[in-house]
Design a protein around this motif. Sequence first.
Motif, PDB file in Angstrom:
ATOM      1  N   GLN A 127     -60.775  74.614  14.485  1.00  0.00           N
ATOM      2  CA  GLN A 127     -60.145  75.157  15.558  1.00  0.00           C
ATOM      3  C   GLN A 127     -60.910  76.406  15.714  1.00  0.00           C
ATOM      4  N   SER A 128     -60.808  77.189  16.841  1.00  0.00           N
ATOM      5  CA  SER A 128     -61.299  78.429  16.872  1.00  0.00           C
ATOM      6  C   SER A 128     -60.852  79.523  16.056  1.00  0.00           C
ATOM      7  N   GLY A 129     -61.703  79.946  15.265  1.00  0.00           N
ATOM      8  CA  GLY A 129     -61.191  81.047  14.080  1.00  0.00           C
ATOM      9  C   GLY A 129     -61.094  80.019  12.808  1.00  0.00           C
ATOM     10  N   GLY A 130     -61.376  79.007  12.687  1.00  0.00           N
ATOM     11  CA  GLY A 130     -61.325  77.876  11.595  1.00  0.00           C
ATOM     12  C   GLY A 130     -62.397  78.278  10.537  1.00  0.00           C
ATOM     13  N   THR A 131     -62.237  78.010   9.303  1.00  0.00           N
ATOM     14  CA  THR A 131     -62.884  78.166   8.014  1.00  0.00           C
ATOM     15  C   THR A 131     -63.329  76.889   7.599  1.00  0.00           C
ATOM     16  N   ALA A 132     -65.010  76.895   7.563  1.00  0.00           N
ATOM     17  CA  ALA A 132     -65.549  75.815   6.673  1.00  0.00           C
ATOM     18  C   ALA A 132     -66.057  76.397   5.348  1.00  0.00           C
ATOM     19  N   ILE A 133     -65.824  75.449   4.258  1.00  0.00           N
ATOM     20  CA  ILE A 133     -66.283  75.969   2.900  1.00  0.00           C
ATOM     21  C   ILE A 133     -67.190  74.898   2.352  1.00  0.00           C
ATOM     22  N   PHE A 134     -68.446  75.472   2.186  1.00  0.00           N
ATOM     23  CA  PHE A 134     -69.396  74.461   1.598  1.00  0.00           C
ATOM     24  C   PHE A 134     -69.878  74.747   0.277  1.00  0.00           C
ATOM     25  N   SER A 135     -70.273  73.865  -0.225  1.00  0.00           N
ATOM     26  CA  SER A 135     -70.696  74.279  -1.559  1.00  0.00           C
ATOM     27  C   SER A 135     -71.891  73.374  -1.987  1.00  0.00           C
ATOM     28  N   VAL A 136     -72.950  73.777  -2.777  1.00  0.00           N
ATOM     29  CA  VAL A 136     -74.125  73.171  -3.185  1.00  0.00           C
ATOM     30  C   VAL A 136     -74.381  73.612  -4.522  1.00  0.00           C
ATOM     31  N   THR A 137     -75.418  72.792  -5.381  1.00  0.00           N
ATOM     32  CA  THR A 137     -76.062  73.429  -6.381  1.00  0.00           C
ATOM     33  C   THR A 137     -77.120  74.405  -5.862  1.00  0.00           C
ATOM     34  N   HIS A 138     -77.035  75.653  -6.392  1.00  0.00           N
ATOM     35  CA  HIS A 138     -77.787  76.661  -6.060  1.00  0.00           C
ATOM     36  C   HIS A 138     -79.195  76.242  -5.860  1.00  0.00           C
ATOM     37  N   PRO A 139     -79.805  76.483  -4.552  1.00  0.00           N
ATOM     38  CA  PRO A 139     -81.189  75.987  -4.302  1.00  0.00           C
ATOM     39  C   PRO A 139     -82.002  76.727  -5.284  1.00  0.00           C
ATOM     40  N   CYS A 140     -81.969  77.949  -5.444  1.00  0.00           N
ATOM     41  CA  CYS A 140     -83.013  78.798  -6.022  1.00  0.00           C
ATOM     42  C   CYS A 140     -83.263  78.493  -7.515  1.00  0.00           C
ATOM     43  N   PHE A 141     -82.549  77.712  -8.239  1.00  0.00           N
ATOM     44  CA  PHE A 141     -82.525  77.568  -9.620  1.00  0.00           C
ATOM     45  C   PHE A 141     -82.547  76.049  -9.976  1.00  0.00           C
TER      46      PHE A 141
END
Length: 234
Positions: A127-141
């Motif tokens: 929806q407009s104003g909706g929230t997406a929560i993404f997670s990954v293993t940290h790409p820098c480490f």
Amino acid sequence: MSGNFWINNAEDFLYFEHPSERDVLHPMIIERVNKLSPKTYLDFGAGDGRMTAKIEEHIPIDIYDISSQMINSARKVLGGRLKNVYTDTVNIPTEHYEVIVCSMVLICINNEHDFIKVLNNIYDSLQSGGTAIFSVTHPCFRQAWFSDFYTVYTDGKQFDYFEEGKPFDVTIHDPEKINHVTFEDYHWSLSFSINSLIKCGFRIAELVETKDDNKVEKHNQFIPPFLIIIAEKK
């Protein structure tokens, strides 16, 4: 999108304990979902449903996954709380969800086209104003050893941070048992990931770098194993 392991060998991972995800990453994601208290919620790449099962019971649950093995497990774990199940993104309703969680999915994508396609799918479903929560293993480490997982780069193989989409082996070892599972992920740099979200229309609301699981004796106290990206649809 690759996903061959999760389609053909998902049973190798089902109910395999991944303590740093279970005790560190998942609680941080669930806390944010519960705080938002959405009336419509989608777990995009739900896996076996263990994480989503922990959100507050009044939140209705929809899930998407490409693996029939994972879907079957999620049905058992979520039971009557599960409302809708999608196995193809074309069936996910547009502009419908207040919150979408996409946890540990982007690192399974092996090309830029599909990476952007997934982000667009999620953006269109919010929806407009909706929230997406993404997670990954940290790409820098990727060269670091963490409490319960490590990559091929910890064995001295050279890690080229700037090589987008580079495949690499990840091994999860369960410190509570004597077993492990190895599969292939793909590297996407922090700048590529953030810039791709922005190009797809998202506003970056927050970045969260998690600590390692300090209940495990050989945890990494100096650098974060996971990165959480909170993004909003403008």
